[in-house]
Design a protein around this motif. Structure first.
Motif, PDB file in Angstrom:
ATOM      1  N   ARG A 271       0.836  -1.207   0.000  1.00 57.04           N
ATOM      2  CA  ARG A 271       0.000   0.000   0.000  1.00 57.04           C
ATOM      3  C   ARG A 271       0.869   1.254   0.000  1.00 57.04           C
ATOM      4  N   PHE A 272       1.975   1.217   0.727  1.00 58.66           N
ATOM      5  CA  PHE A 272       2.883   2.362   0.741  1.00 58.66           C
ATOM      6  C   PHE A 272       3.495   2.595  -0.636  1.00 58.66           C
ATOM      7  N   THR A 273       3.739   1.511  -1.374  1.00 56.91           N
ATOM      8  CA  THR A 273       4.368   1.616  -2.692  1.00 56.91           C
ATOM      9  C   THR A 273       3.395   2.082  -3.762  1.00 56.91           C
ATOM     10  N   TYR A 274       2.145   1.620  -3.696  1.00 60.76           N
ATOM     11  CA  TYR A 274       1.212   1.876  -4.788  1.00 60.76           C
ATOM     12  C   TYR A 274      -0.064   2.615  -4.377  1.00 60.76           C
ATOM     13  N   GLY A 275      -0.385   2.649  -3.117  1.00 60.42           N
ATOM     14  CA  GLY A 275      -1.668   3.195  -2.706  1.00 60.42           C
ATOM     15  C   GLY A 275      -1.568   4.533  -2.000  1.00 60.42           C
ATOM     16  N   ASN A 313       3.737 -14.690 -12.395  1.00 59.83           N
ATOM     17  CA  ASN A 313       2.588 -15.597 -12.335  1.00 59.83           C
ATOM     18  C   ASN A 313       1.361 -14.838 -12.802  1.00 59.83           C
ATOM     19  N   ARG A 314       0.812 -15.242 -13.915  1.00 58.81           N
ATOM     20  CA  ARG A 314      -0.301 -14.486 -14.488  1.00 58.81           C
ATOM     21  C   ARG A 314      -1.586 -14.640 -13.681  1.00 58.81           C
ATOM     22  N   LEU A 315      -1.611 -15.566 -12.719  1.00 60.18           N
ATOM     23  CA  LEU A 315      -2.782 -15.702 -11.857  1.00 60.18           C
ATOM     24  C   LEU A 315      -2.766 -14.711 -10.709  1.00 60.18           C
ATOM     25  N   GLN A 316      -1.605 -14.123 -10.415  1.00 60.66           N
ATOM     26  CA  GLN A 316      -1.515 -13.158  -9.329  1.00 60.66           C
ATOM     27  C   GLN A 316      -2.074 -11.810  -9.776  1.00 60.66           C
ATOM     28  N   PRO A 317      -2.822 -11.114  -8.914  1.00 63.82           N
ATOM     29  CA  PRO A 317      -3.391  -9.820  -9.313  1.00 63.82           C
ATOM     30  C   PRO A 317      -2.318  -8.783  -9.597  1.00 63.82           C
ATOM     31  N   LYS A 318      -2.502  -8.065 -10.696  1.00 63.22           N
ATOM     32  CA  LYS A 318      -1.541  -7.024 -11.077  1.00 63.22           C
ATOM     33  C   LYS A 318      -1.802  -5.745 -10.282  1.00 63.22           C
ATOM     34  N   VAL A 319      -0.915  -4.774 -10.455  1.00 66.38           N
ATOM     35  CA  VAL A 319      -1.057  -3.501  -9.744  1.00 66.38           C
ATOM     36  C   VAL A 319      -2.378  -2.838 -10.115  1.00 66.38           C
ATOM     37  N   GLU A 321      -5.073  -4.211 -10.840  1.00 65.11           N
ATOM     38  CA  GLU A 321      -6.192  -4.926 -10.229  1.00 65.11           C
ATOM     39  C   GLU A 321      -6.238  -4.703  -8.719  1.00 65.11           C
ATOM     40  N   ARG A 322      -5.059  -4.584  -8.105  1.00 58.18           N
ATOM     41  CA  ARG A 322      -5.042  -4.324  -6.660  1.00 58.18           C
ATOM     42  C   ARG A 322      -5.402  -2.877  -6.352  1.00 58.18           C
ATOM     43  N   TYR A 323      -5.040  -1.969  -7.239  1.00 54.39           N
ATOM     44  CA  TYR A 323      -5.329  -0.547  -7.051  1.00 54.39           C
ATOM     45  C   TYR A 323      -5.980  -0.024  -8.330  1.00 54.39           C
ATOM     46  N   PRO A 324      -7.254  -0.326  -8.539  1.00 51.72           N
ATOM     47  CA  PRO A 324      -7.912   0.020  -9.806  1.00 51.72           C
ATOM     48  C   PRO A 324      -8.088   1.527  -9.962  1.00 51.72           C
TER      49      PRO A 324
END
Length: 502
Positions: A271-275, A313-319, A321-324
């Motif tokens: 969250r600190f990095t992207y949110g 891993n393409r199944l892991q949520p991307k940035v 998707e985590r921070y739309p």
């Protein structure tokens, strides 16, 4: 299939993935004793037990991450750390009681000889039970490592004795050993940097021409497909049981003992990095009470891109998707109009797909609260253009129009200035954006032929959902990584544009 013959001879001083080392060293078991042996004070017992529990918690977090990561070196690290941690835990347990199994499997595990309290016995048995669970992971990790060997090069580990070994084919070339803090080298290592072949202002590779065949940056090039890795359910069940036992141990410690949850720490760092920072919505709470307003963090374009020659891993949520991106208007079916804003170099630019496009201008230091759908206070030429601009109704013309805003060329709307799809990023400036977004039918995107039995549904198959929104945003904070915190406000939602002749 490549078969990986795993040697359990670990190098001295094997380090873990995130740079941590074990704080407690393994010591040989003490002399045989059939009762709890108090070799130290209660304080030392709690100190040593809390260190080992914290190590197990950290190891579980690293194993959970390694199970969904295609990197072979990370899997090898946690496999070795599991062996080391098991020995450390066994040494601690045996110094306290010679037969942990007989003590903890009794119906009523109680203090022995009056030396330990009931809470200490609970900690002891919970630590023993969690260690027994983690041992079950060994064959699962071995199998997962063999599968990772199909994706990346798994180099030999150095000999424990330090003996040098030469390459079996080229004897003069020494064997290259892995550095487990770095990702393993994938077998498909060459990926072209397509961004370098596009203008700096925009990436043409993200703007396919729909409706006809267009040239690509590299003829017949297909990007590598990233692996899809799901953690084995058996491993997740084992880890869940181990964490349950460790939770039981933690509640039996005296008040004051603190444990760090590595997963919570990872979420906080992410969250600190992207949110947003938690206090930012509170700072601008008064503005956010206005209708159709919001706050979000504009990230650099690199945050949304996978580094080349790096497996994910393409199944892991991307940035994304985590921070739309924030949604601007009411969803229209599966179309959700959004403010897909990112930072490309030192310029704000919208991220588009399909035939979407937008244009923006810097209004200077104008308050967002003073703007409305009529654009009062905005220069007349800019106001008239943003309010009166009509997008083309033909698919091919629409794509030509999009490139005019991207490049600034062949603009014929008699403006005193060139209107672009991006603008230089400046703190405490307000930007006006008009964004047009379309959801084209699959038959058009993929140039599919319509079977005769489905032609009666032609109108439904050709249905286009679209939106045309006037929005303003204002960057109010810049981070050290170049990202911005911005406030945004929807000024008006114009009639949805139509595409004819599909």
């Amino acid at each position: 299939m490549r078969y990986i013959f795993l040697s359990f001879l670990l190098p001295i001083g094997l380090t873990c993935w995130d740079g941590k080392v074990f704080a407690v060293q393994y010591q040989p078991p003490s002399s045989v004793n059939h009762t709890l042996v108090v070799e130290s004070t209660d304080e030392n017992f709690y100190t040593l037990a809390s260190q080992i529990i914290q190590q197990q918690l950290d190891l579980i977090a690293r194993i959970e991450q390694a199970l969904v990561t295609p990197d072979a070196n990370r899997m090898r690290s946690v496999r070795g750390q599991l062996i080391s941690q098991t020995k450390i835990t066994e040494g601690f347990l045996q110094r306290q009681h010679f037969r942990a199994k007989s003590l903890c499997n009794s119906p009523d595990a109680s203090p022995v000889s009056g030396n330990f309290t009931k809470s200490q016995v609970q900690i002891y048995c919970s630590l023993y039970a969690s260690s027994q669970e983690l041992v079950k992971l060994a064959p699962v990790l071995d199998m997962s490592l063999s599968r990772r060997g199909e994706l990346a090069l798994v180099r030999k580990l150095p000999l424990v004795s330090g003996e040098r070994q030469s390459d079996p084919v080229l004897s003069i070339a020494p064997v290259r050993y892995p550095y487990l803090n770095q990702p393993a080298t994938p077998f498909a290592t060459w990926e072209p940097n397509l961004a370098q072949q596009s203008p700096k202002s925009f990436d043409s590779s993200t703007l396919p021409i729909i409706g006809r065949v267009a040239k690509t940056a590299i003829a017949n090039y297909k990007p590598p497909v990233q692996p899809a890795i799901a953690a084995p359910q058996s491993a997740l069940a084992i880890l869940a049981n181990a964490k349950r036992f460790l939770s039981t141990a933690q509640v039996n410690f005296p008040v004051g003992h603190q444990f760090t949850d590595a997963q919570e720490t990872a979420v906080t760092l992410d969250r600190f990095t992207y949110g947003l920072d938690p206090q930012e919505p509170q700072i601008y709470a008064q503005f956010l009470q206005l209708p159709r307003t919001g706050i979000f963090r504009v990230l650099t374009a690199s945050a949304y891109k996978r580094p080349i020659n790096r497996m994910t891993n393409r199944l892991q949520p991307k940035v994304s998707e985590r921070y739309p991106f924030p949604v601007l208007g009411n969803p229209k079916g599966s179309l959700k109009p959004s403010l897909a804003l990112k930072l490309v170099g030192d310029r704000f630019q919208m991220q588009h797909s399909g035939v979407d496009y937008s244009f923006m201008v810097d209004l200077g230091n104008i308050s967002l609260e003073k703007l409305d759908g009529k654009l009062q206070g905005v220069a007349s030429s800019t106001r008239e253009f943003f309010l009166n601009y009509q997008p083309p109704k033909q698919l091919e013309t629409l794509q030509v129009e999009r490139r005019r805003f991207l490049t600034g060329k062949d603009q014929n709307w008699n403006q005193s200035q060139v209107i672009l799809a991006d603008a230089p990023a400046k703190l405490n400036h307000t930007y006006l954006v008009r964004t047009l977004q379309f959801q084209l039918p699959e038959i058009v995107l993929n140039s599919q032929l319509i079977p005769s039995e489905r032609r009666r549904y032609l109108d439904e198959l050709q249905q286009v959902r679209s939106s045309d929104i006037l929005v303003a945003f204002r960057p109010v904070r810049q981070r050290s990584d170049g990202s911005y915190t911005v406030l945004w406000r929807v000024l008006d939602e114009l009639p949805a544009p139509q595409i004819l002749g599909l």
